[in-house]
Design a protein around this motif. Structure first.
Motif, PDB file in Angstrom:
ATOM      1  N   ARG A 242      65.637  43.410  54.019  1.00  0.00           N
ATOM      2  CA  ARG A 242      66.083  44.282  55.117  1.00  0.00           C
ATOM      3  C   ARG A 242      67.347  45.071  54.777  1.00  0.00           C
ATOM      4  O   ARG A 242      68.204  45.310  55.627  1.00  0.00           O
ATOM      5  N   ASN A 243      67.479  45.453  53.493  1.00  0.00           N
ATOM      6  CA  ASN A 243      68.639  46.234  53.028  1.00  0.00           C
ATOM      7  C   ASN A 243      69.965  45.548  53.351  1.00  0.00           C
ATOM      8  O   ASN A 243      71.007  46.204  53.439  1.00  0.00           O
ATOM      9  N   GLN A 244      69.936  44.210  53.514  1.00  0.00           N
ATOM     10  CA  GLN A 244      71.136  43.520  53.988  1.00  0.00           C
ATOM     11  C   GLN A 244      71.535  42.300  53.167  1.00  0.00           C
ATOM     12  O   GLN A 244      72.708  42.103  52.881  1.00  0.00           O
ATOM     13  N   ASP A 257      77.575  46.488  50.811  1.00  0.00           N
ATOM     14  CA  ASP A 257      77.346  47.768  51.503  1.00  0.00           C
ATOM     15  C   ASP A 257      75.851  48.068  51.457  1.00  0.00           C
ATOM     16  O   ASP A 257      75.208  47.849  50.424  1.00  0.00           O
ATOM     17  N   PRO A 258      75.263  48.583  52.535  1.00  0.00           N
ATOM     18  CA  PRO A 258      73.825  48.893  52.511  1.00  0.00           C
ATOM     19  C   PRO A 258      73.443  49.896  51.424  1.00  0.00           C
ATOM     20  O   PRO A 258      72.317  49.875  50.904  1.00  0.00           O
ATOM     21  N   GLY A 259      74.387  50.767  51.030  1.00  0.00           N
ATOM     22  CA  GLY A 259      74.098  51.771  50.014  1.00  0.00           C
ATOM     23  C   GLY A 259      73.852  51.190  48.637  1.00  0.00           C
ATOM     24  O   GLY A 259      73.397  51.903  47.730  1.00  0.00           O
ATOM     25  N   VAL A 260      74.111  49.889  48.471  1.00  0.00           N
ATOM     26  CA  VAL A 260      73.884  49.235  47.169  1.00  0.00           C
ATOM     27  C   VAL A 260      72.417  49.338  46.762  1.00  0.00           C
ATOM     28  O   VAL A 260      72.098  49.384  45.570  1.00  0.00           O
ATOM     29  N   VAL A 261      71.513  49.409  47.735  1.00  0.00           N
ATOM     30  CA  VAL A 261      70.083  49.461  47.405  1.00  0.00           C
ATOM     31  C   VAL A 261      69.745  50.710  46.589  1.00  0.00           C
ATOM     32  O   VAL A 261      68.710  50.758  45.906  1.00  0.00           O
ATOM     33  N   ASN A 268      61.517  48.614  43.740  1.00  0.00           N
ATOM     34  CA  ASN A 268      61.703  47.296  43.142  1.00  0.00           C
ATOM     35  C   ASN A 268      62.921  46.627  43.774  1.00  0.00           C
ATOM     36  O   ASN A 268      64.062  46.977  43.473  1.00  0.00           O
ATOM     37  N   LEU A 269      62.661  45.683  44.675  1.00  0.00           N
ATOM     38  CA  LEU A 269      63.738  44.974  45.365  1.00  0.00           C
ATOM     39  C   LEU A 269      64.076  43.631  44.707  1.00  0.00           C
ATOM     40  O   LEU A 269      64.950  42.911  45.176  1.00  0.00           O
ATOM     41  N   GLU A 270      63.390  43.306  43.627  1.00  0.00           N
ATOM     42  CA  GLU A 270      63.609  42.015  42.966  1.00  0.00           C
ATOM     43  C   GLU A 270      64.842  42.055  42.070  1.00  0.00           C
ATOM     44  O   GLU A 270      65.036  42.997  41.300  1.00  0.00           O
ATOM     45  N   VAL A 271      65.689  41.043  42.178  1.00  0.00           N
ATOM     46  CA  VAL A 271      66.926  40.954  41.389  1.00  0.00           C
ATOM     47  C   VAL A 271      67.096  39.515  40.897  1.00  0.00           C
ATOM     48  O   VAL A 271      66.440  38.591  41.386  1.00  0.00           O
ATOM     49  N   LYS A 272      68.007  39.351  39.939  1.00  0.00           N
ATOM     50  CA  LYS A 272      68.420  38.018  39.506  1.00  0.00           C
ATOM     51  C   LYS A 272      69.792  37.740  40.097  1.00  0.00           C
ATOM     52  O   LYS A 272      70.701  38.563  39.977  1.00  0.00           O
ATOM     53  N   ALA A 273      69.927  36.580  40.716  1.00  0.00           N
ATOM     54  CA  ALA A 273      71.204  36.174  41.311  1.00  0.00           C
ATOM     55  C   ALA A 273      71.827  35.079  40.450  1.00  0.00           C
ATOM     56  O   ALA A 273      71.149  34.129  40.053  1.00  0.00           O
ATOM     57  N   TYR A 274      73.116  35.221  40.149  1.00  0.00           N
ATOM     58  CA  TYR A 274      73.852  34.241  39.343  1.00  0.00           C
ATOM     59  C   TYR A 274      75.003  33.687  40.174  1.00  0.00           C
ATOM     60  O   TYR A 274      75.657  34.429  40.909  1.00  0.00           O
ATOM     61  N   TRP A 275      75.256  32.384  40.011  1.00  0.00           N
ATOM     62  CA  TRP A 275      76.332  31.763  40.778  1.00  0.00           C
ATOM     63  C   TRP A 275      76.799  30.500  40.069  1.00  0.00           C
ATOM     64  O   TRP A 275      76.163  30.002  39.132  1.00  0.00           O
ATOM     65  N   LEU A 276      77.934  29.974  40.542  1.00  0.00           N
ATOM     66  CA  LEU A 276      78.438  28.668  40.128  1.00  0.00           C
ATOM     67  C   LEU A 276      78.858  27.901  41.368  1.00  0.00           C
ATOM     68  O   LEU A 276      79.476  28.463  42.271  1.00  0.00           O
ATOM     69  N   HIS A 277      78.525  26.624  41.409  1.00  0.00           N
ATOM     70  CA  HIS A 277      79.057  25.770  42.479  1.00  0.00           C
ATOM     71  C   HIS A 277      80.553  25.589  42.275  1.00  0.00           C
ATOM     72  O   HIS A 277      81.038  25.556  41.140  1.00  0.00           O
ATOM     73  N   ASP A 278      81.305  25.460  43.374  1.00  0.00           N
ATOM     74  CA  ASP A 278      82.712  25.095  43.241  1.00  0.00           C
ATOM     75  C   ASP A 278      82.816  23.577  43.139  1.00  0.00           C
ATOM     76  O   ASP A 278      81.804  22.871  43.051  1.00  0.00           O
ATOM     77  N   SER A 279      84.042  23.044  43.140  1.00  0.00           N
ATOM     78  CA  SER A 279      84.234  21.604  42.963  1.00  0.00           C
ATOM     79  C   SER A 279      83.636  20.793  44.104  1.00  0.00           C
ATOM     80  O   SER A 279      83.394  19.592  43.960  1.00  0.00           O
ATOM     81  N   ASP A 280      83.390  21.443  45.265  1.00  0.00           N
ATOM     82  CA  ASP A 280      82.781  20.758  46.411  1.00  0.00           C
ATOM     83  C   ASP A 280      81.283  21.003  46.503  1.00  0.00           C
ATOM     84  O   ASP A 280      80.673  20.739  47.549  1.00  0.00           O
ATOM     85  N   LYS A 281      80.687  21.544  45.423  1.00  0.00           N
ATOM     86  CA  LYS A 281      79.243  21.819  45.344  1.00  0.00           C
ATOM     87  C   LYS A 281      78.794  22.914  46.305  1.00  0.00           C
ATOM     88  O   LYS A 281      77.623  22.972  46.697  1.00  0.00           O
TER      89      LYS A 281
END
Length: 303
Positions: A242-244, A257-261, A268-281
């Motif tokens: 939903r552009n959000q 920002d919605p303009g990121v799309v 193609n709305l598919e992306v790869k998301a990367y993250w790290l847990h903090d010390s509290d998971k």
């Protein structure tokens, strides 16, 4: 080779940095005490050279690429938790680190300077020296069974009880579970970090951790988290909804920002998301990439 290394190989003569964050040195190690199957747990450490502080540690039953990357994750979790900047130089071995010489360990990307130590010359790595100090200065004091059976110094020599059987070469050795070894080593790291810095003339009254936190190099730059997490972060494939927002690990993370799309490939709305847990998971933010293009940093939506 052993004779050449111990008798003939020239020494490297180097200045030690005065400021923390100037240089980080990584090295692996087998924890000295054995598990019930006779094998040893593997550890990988990241040391700040100026302070001698352990700023990253990871453990595994195998020495592989996952252990190496987990050490990086732990190091940047530690740096991020204290609001610090990216170290300027990193010193690594060839064996595993060579696989990342064109990505994470490419000079000028995450670290301004990268040094690959010569294969087979373990004494070159500063982390190797810190491993010895931690083992004989901290672990030996707080853990049973640390030392060597035939050490030259009596203080570092282990007393072993021999079993007189038909083999005549068996010794009684206490073993520990993998979890016990990891818990003991993490405690040793904490004690070691909070012990007085060995150079009290320069850092009077300060612990290793004090030096690391209070004497950071003023020329360090901010972490490029988007680039860093692309190589050491956890990863999942998701889609922008939903552009959000995107959904990662059962939580929603909102676009800045919605303009990121408009940065996405057509249809193609598919992306790869990367993250790290903090010390509290917890996951506070995720970084979106589509192919080689960075898209956005998304913060967790609070209901």
């Amino acid at each position: 080779k052993l004779e050449y290394d111990s008798v003939y190989r020239p020494h490297a003569h180097r200045h030690s940095p005065m400021y923390a964050g100037s240089k980080v040195s990584l090295d692996d190690r087998d924890l000295p005490r054995k598990m019930p199957d006779g094998k040893r747990a593997k550890a990988y450490y990241a040391y700040d050279v100026a302070s001698g502080c352990v700023i990253g540690a990871a453990y595994s039953r195998l020495k592989d690429m996952n252990l190496f990357v987990d050490c990086f994750r732990d190091m940047f979790r530690f740096i991020d938790a204290h609001g610090l900047k990216s170290p300027a130089e990193i010193e690594v071995e060839h064996h595993l680190a060579n696989n990342m010489k064109d990505t994470l360990l490419k000079a000028g990307w995450v670290f301004r300077f990268v040094r690959f130590c010569a294969p087979g010359n373990s004494k070159e790595k500063r982390a190797e020296h810190f491993n010895g100090r931690k083992k004989l200065g901290t672990e030996k004091k707080f853990q049973a069974g640390i030392g060597r059976p035939f050490a030259k110094s009596e203080a570092h020599r282990l007393i072993q009880e021999k079993v007189f059987d038909e083999n005549n070469d068996t010794y009684k050795t206490k073993t520990y579970s993998f979890d016990e070894l990891v818990a003991d080593d993490r405690r040793a790291n904490e004690i070691y970090n909070n012990s007085p810095h060995p150079n009290q003339k320069l850092y009077k009254g300060m612990t290793r951790l004090d030096v690391f936190l209070m004497h950071q190099n003023p020329n360090l730059v901010e972490l490029d988290r988007a680039l860093l997490l692309r190589y050491i972060g956890e990863e999942t494939i998701t889609s922008i909804r939903r552009n959000q927002y995107v959904r990662v690990q059962y939580d929603n993370f909102q676009l800045s920002d919605p303009g990121v799309v408009n940065l996405l490939e057509p249809n193609n709305l598919e992306v790869k998301a990367y993250w790290l847990h903090d010390s509290d998971k917890n996951i506070k933010e995720v970084y979106l990439w589509q192919g080689d293009n960075y898209i956005d940093c998304c913060q967790k939506i609070e209901r």
